[in-house]
Design a protein around this motif. Sequence first.
Motif, PDB file in Angstrom:
ATOM      1  N   ASP A   1      47.612  35.141  -6.419  1.00  0.00           N
ATOM      2  CA  ASP A   1      47.479  35.525  -7.824  1.00  0.00           C
ATOM      3  C   ASP A   1      46.963  36.948  -8.010  1.00  0.00           C
ATOM      4  OD1 ASP A   1      44.798  35.330  -7.174  1.00  0.00           O
ATOM      5  OD2 ASP A   1      44.370  33.630  -8.496  1.00  0.00           O
ATOM      6  N   GLN A   2      46.914  37.700  -6.924  1.00  0.00           N
ATOM      7  CA  GLN A   2      46.448  39.081  -6.995  1.00  0.00           C
ATOM      8  C   GLN A   2      47.623  40.035  -6.763  1.00  0.00           C
ATOM      9  OE1 GLN A   2      43.171  39.682  -7.879  1.00  0.00           O
ATOM     10  NE2 GLN A   2      43.087  37.443  -8.112  1.00  0.00           N
ATOM     11  N   GLN A   3      47.973  40.275  -5.503  1.00  0.00           N
ATOM     12  CA  GLN A   3      49.012  41.247  -5.185  1.00  0.00           C
ATOM     13  C   GLN A   3      50.400  40.793  -5.620  1.00  0.00           C
ATOM     14  OE1 GLN A   3      49.011  42.364  -1.065  1.00  0.00           O
ATOM     15  NE2 GLN A   3      50.715  43.833  -1.289  1.00  0.00           N
ATOM     16  N   TYR A   4      50.646  39.466  -5.589  1.00  0.00           N
ATOM     17  CA  TYR A   4      51.983  38.959  -5.881  1.00  0.00           C
ATOM     18  C   TYR A   4      51.953  37.936  -7.024  1.00  0.00           C
ATOM     19  CZ  TYR A   4      53.139  41.065  -1.363  1.00  0.00           C
ATOM     20  OH  TYR A   4      53.314  41.939  -0.323  1.00  0.00           O
TER      21      TYR A   4
ATOM     22  N   ALA B   1      63.544  21.757   6.823  1.00  0.00           N
ATOM     23  CA  ALA B   1      62.412  20.902   6.442  1.00  0.00           C
ATOM     24  C   ALA B   1      61.094  21.339   7.051  1.00  0.00           C
ATOM     25  CB  ALA B   1      62.710  19.457   6.834  1.00  0.00           C
ATOM     26  N   THR B   2      61.115  21.928   8.243  1.00  0.00           N
ATOM     27  CA  THR B   2      59.864  22.281   8.927  1.00  0.00           C
ATOM     28  C   THR B   2      59.548  23.768   8.871  1.00  0.00           C
ATOM     29  OG1 THR B   2      61.015  22.492  11.058  1.00  0.00           O
ATOM     30  CG2 THR B   2      60.081  20.321  10.504  1.00  0.00           C
ATOM     31  N   ASP B   3      60.344  24.540   8.150  1.00  0.00           N
ATOM     32  CA  ASP B   3      60.069  25.977   8.041  1.00  0.00           C
ATOM     33  C   ASP B   3      58.772  26.185   7.261  1.00  0.00           C
ATOM     34  OD1 ASP B   3      60.162  28.747   6.792  1.00  0.00           O
ATOM     35  OD2 ASP B   3      61.958  28.832   8.049  1.00  0.00           O
ATOM     36  N   PRO B   4      57.810  26.949   7.788  1.00  0.00           N
ATOM     37  CA  PRO B   4      56.518  27.090   7.126  1.00  0.00           C
ATOM     38  C   PRO B   4      56.502  28.106   5.983  1.00  0.00           C
ATOM     39  CG  PRO B   4      56.503  28.323   9.177  1.00  0.00           C
ATOM     40  CD  PRO B   4      57.828  27.614   9.118  1.00  0.00           C
ATOM     41  N   GLN B   5      57.601  28.838   5.777  1.00  0.00           N
ATOM     42  CA  GLN B   5      57.640  29.844   4.717  1.00  0.00           C
ATOM     43  C   GLN B   5      58.649  29.539   3.617  1.00  0.00           C
ATOM     44  OE1 GLN B   5      58.086  33.234   7.722  1.00  0.00           O
ATOM     45  NE2 GLN B   5      57.049  34.280   6.027  1.00  0.00           N
ATOM     46  N   LEU B   6      59.832  29.055   4.004  1.00  0.00           N
ATOM     47  CA  LEU B   6      60.925  28.917   3.049  1.00  0.00           C
ATOM     48  C   LEU B   6      61.034  27.496   2.502  1.00  0.00           C
ATOM     49  CD1 LEU B   6      63.824  30.938   4.739  1.00  0.00           C
ATOM     50  CD2 LEU B   6      62.231  31.696   2.964  1.00  0.00           C
TER      51      LEU B   6
ATOM     52  N   SER C   1      55.334  32.516   0.740  1.00  0.00           N
ATOM     53  CA  SER C   1      54.307  33.131   1.583  1.00  0.00           C
ATOM     54  C   SER C   1      54.225  34.612   1.243  1.00  0.00           C
ATOM     55  CB  SER C   1      54.644  32.953   3.064  1.00  0.00           C
ATOM     56  OG  SER C   1      55.644  33.874   3.468  1.00  0.00           O
ATOM     57  N   SER C   2      53.166  35.247   1.729  1.00  0.00           N
ATOM     58  CA  SER C   2      52.940  36.669   1.443  1.00  0.00           C
ATOM     59  C   SER C   2      53.485  37.571   2.543  1.00  0.00           C
ATOM     60  CB  SER C   2      51.444  36.926   1.252  1.00  0.00           C
ATOM     61  OG  SER C   2      50.727  36.506   2.398  1.00  0.00           O
ATOM     62  N   ALA C   3      54.308  37.028   3.437  1.00  0.00           N
ATOM     63  CA  ALA C   3      54.952  37.814   4.492  1.00  0.00           C
ATOM     64  C   ALA C   3      56.464  37.697   4.351  1.00  0.00           C
ATOM     65  CB  ALA C   3      54.512  37.324   5.871  1.00  0.00           C
ATOM     66  N   ASN C   4      57.190  38.671   4.842  1.00  0.00           N
ATOM     67  CA  ASN C   4      58.644  38.576   4.838  1.00  0.00           C
ATOM     68  C   ASN C   4      59.083  37.333   5.617  1.00  0.00           C
ATOM     69  OD1 ASN C   4      58.806  40.915   3.385  1.00  0.00           O
ATOM     70  ND2 ASN C   4      59.681  42.158   5.025  1.00  0.00           N
ATOM     71  N   ALA C   5      60.186  36.738   5.187  1.00  0.00           N
ATOM     72  CA  ALA C   5      60.696  35.521   5.838  1.00  0.00           C
ATOM     73  C   ALA C   5      62.135  35.755   6.273  1.00  0.00           C
ATOM     74  CB  ALA C   5      60.617  34.330   4.890  1.00  0.00           C
ATOM     75  N   ALA C   6      62.383  35.603   7.569  1.00  0.00           N
ATOM     76  CA  ALA C   6      63.745  35.771   8.098  1.00  0.00           C
ATOM     77  C   ALA C   6      64.672  34.707   7.510  1.00  0.00           C
ATOM     78  CB  ALA C   6      63.728  35.673   9.616  1.00  0.00           C
ATOM     79  N   THR C   7      65.932  35.076   7.335  1.00  0.00           N
ATOM     80  CA  THR C   7      66.907  34.163   6.738  1.00  0.00           C
ATOM     81  C   THR C   7      67.945  33.670   7.739  1.00  0.00           C
ATOM     82  OG1 THR C   7      68.277  36.050   6.090  1.00  0.00           O
ATOM     83  CG2 THR C   7      66.665  35.233   4.476  1.00  0.00           C
TER      84      THR C   7
ATOM     85  N   PRO D   1      65.799  39.784   5.177  1.00  0.00           N
ATOM     86  CA  PRO D   1      64.708  38.819   5.004  1.00  0.00           C
ATOM     87  C   PRO D   1      64.308  38.697   3.533  1.00  0.00           C
ATOM     88  CG  PRO D   1      64.231  40.321   6.807  1.00  0.00           C
ATOM     89  CD  PRO D   1      65.432  40.875   6.112  1.00  0.00           C
ATOM     90  N   LEU D   2      63.784  37.521   3.164  1.00  0.00           N
ATOM     91  CA  LEU D   2      63.224  37.365   1.825  1.00  0.00           C
ATOM     92  C   LEU D   2      61.833  37.986   1.797  1.00  0.00           C
ATOM     93  CD1 LEU D   2      65.602  35.369   1.453  1.00  0.00           C
ATOM     94  CD2 LEU D   2      64.041  33.952   0.100  1.00  0.00           C
ATOM     95  N   GLN D   3      61.575  38.785   0.792  1.00  0.00           N
ATOM     96  CA  GLN D   3      60.293  39.444   0.645  1.00  0.00           C
ATOM     97  C   GLN D   3      59.237  38.442   0.152  1.00  0.00           C
ATOM     98  OE1 GLN D   3      60.619  43.617  -0.948  1.00  0.00           O
ATOM     99  NE2 GLN D   3      62.726  42.962  -1.365  1.00  0.00           N
ATOM    100  N   PRO D   4      57.960  38.840   0.172  1.00  0.00           N
ATOM    101  CA  PRO D   4      56.910  37.896  -0.228  1.00  0.00           C
ATOM    102  C   PRO D   4      57.178  37.262  -1.594  1.00  0.00           C
ATOM    103  CG  PRO D   4      55.927  39.823   0.778  1.00  0.00           C
ATOM    104  CD  PRO D   4      57.394  40.113   0.656  1.00  0.00           C
TER     105      PRO D   4
END
Length: 565
Positions: free
Chosen positions: A346-349, A494-499, A518-524, A553-556
Amino acid sequence: MATSEWWQKAVIYQIYPKSFNDSNGDGIGDLPGITAKLDYLKALGVDALWISPIYASPQVDSGYDISNYRVIDPRFGTNEDLYRLITEAHTRNIKVIMDLVANHTSDQHVWFQQSRQSRNNYFSDFYIWRDPRPDGSAPSNWGSYFGGSAWEYEPMRKQYYLHYFAKEQPDLNWENPLVREAVYDLMRFWKAHGVDGWRMDVISGISKFTDFPDYPTPNNESFVVGALHANGPRLHEFLQEMNQEVLTPFAMMSVGEAPGSTAHNARQFVDHTRRELNMVFTFDHMDIDHDHNAPFPEKFHPLPFDLVKLKHSLSEWQNILFEHGWNTLYFENHDQPRVISRWGDDQQYRYQSATAFATVLHGLQGTPYVFEGEEIGMTNAYNFELADYNDIEVTNTAKMLGTAVTGLSATELLAAAHKISRDNARTPMQWDATANAGFTSGQPWLKMNANYATINVATDRQQTQSIFAYYQQLIQLRHNAEWVTAGKYQLLLATDPQLFAYTRTYHDHSWLIVANLSSANAATTALQQALGKQQCGQLLVQNYPARQTLAAPLQPYEALIAELK
């Protein structure tokens, strides 16, 4: 399941009246204040308002302790103010859903005032009374959701009464047909005044296991809250009777709050062939950060956000209810903190978090519920000290600090409250940057969130990146695209921790909903492999500009909805 009911294409906006808009400067939101904002709600695009309790109440539990079901509490206005609000909402094609609190009343209700006096008057059996044990103690070790025993001794009757919540909220005895008819009659009363439906508070608790067996106490707890607090033996019989007596004859929408329910037993509530409720609120996905092995209350021992758990929970409800019932879709309400503060950034993003979680939710099958302020990305209130909280869960826990019960220090409780307290949702609505966020000209009943000068309706609606405008897009998509209502759901990764990625398929066409939570880029790469030959076509909604493919990649907190080709 046919998708022809109005509520299946609807988006419902929840109003917590005390905190929405104050028209008279007393610091408490009111009904004329809601009426004054109907054009704002019409512009957002919502189809119905769910108004949290506004009946006469001592306000021990924020209006969920009702002393008169047919009279509006003077804090909020008059019955005539509500009738005008309903009329004005209807002229804008906005329906009005009221709160039905039928598990319990206030101890100030005339029913209880009579019931407590003797064992042989008309109201004696309106509540659940039991004799003490031989040693004078409570009839069982059942605990209250708010801490302590669920039993309170009444000297006039020389008996204990049951209260699942505060001791000032005695539970009604639904075994008594007079109680049931009294509830149905008050529902008919409000239908006669134009109410379109009901959100039913803790409805899964109305039927009790009337022998009240002791719970096992493996942790040597004095009082236990457990599975026997919900889904009692006559629950579905009572709901079917209510449906027959009120809901179907008067075409009233119904959504039940059903603690203790799973996706499997939810079908008993919402399968249209059973004629009970239209939908129920699940708690499964909102409990993923509760440490169920922690001391009471476990919610104040929050765990880190676990996206895999969230995906599993929401997917289970999507799959099990598909063609057998209807989902409620929510991340926020009056009992939940702000989702971007709880699970996002709720701050940077803040903009990206708010729109990413909204994208995930509004792409699912079901009826989305938007809680006031969610549509502008309101956050938790980090400027609160323990003394500032009104939430009975926080204040009761604070009284137990220093004991072995909670396992919390004052510092730890404050940190947990900043993350999980219900007051995070109940801070006054932030309309503009003027004093008290334009909510009131007086002293607000609850402390303002300190960030209202920068996070408010007026500011958001002027931004290029407007959360309000993004919600408008999502709501329009639900109104116009049949696949959002009727398409089949399939989870990807189902087990991807970001997407969080899934597809909706309808009439041989598919759509992709994906968010990087997530607040890190996520590979697609894995996502593209899961889609196989399907490629992104037209992008219908996106919270980052200029994306055309899934190659990068998807951005944060980037999120999108795309047609697949």
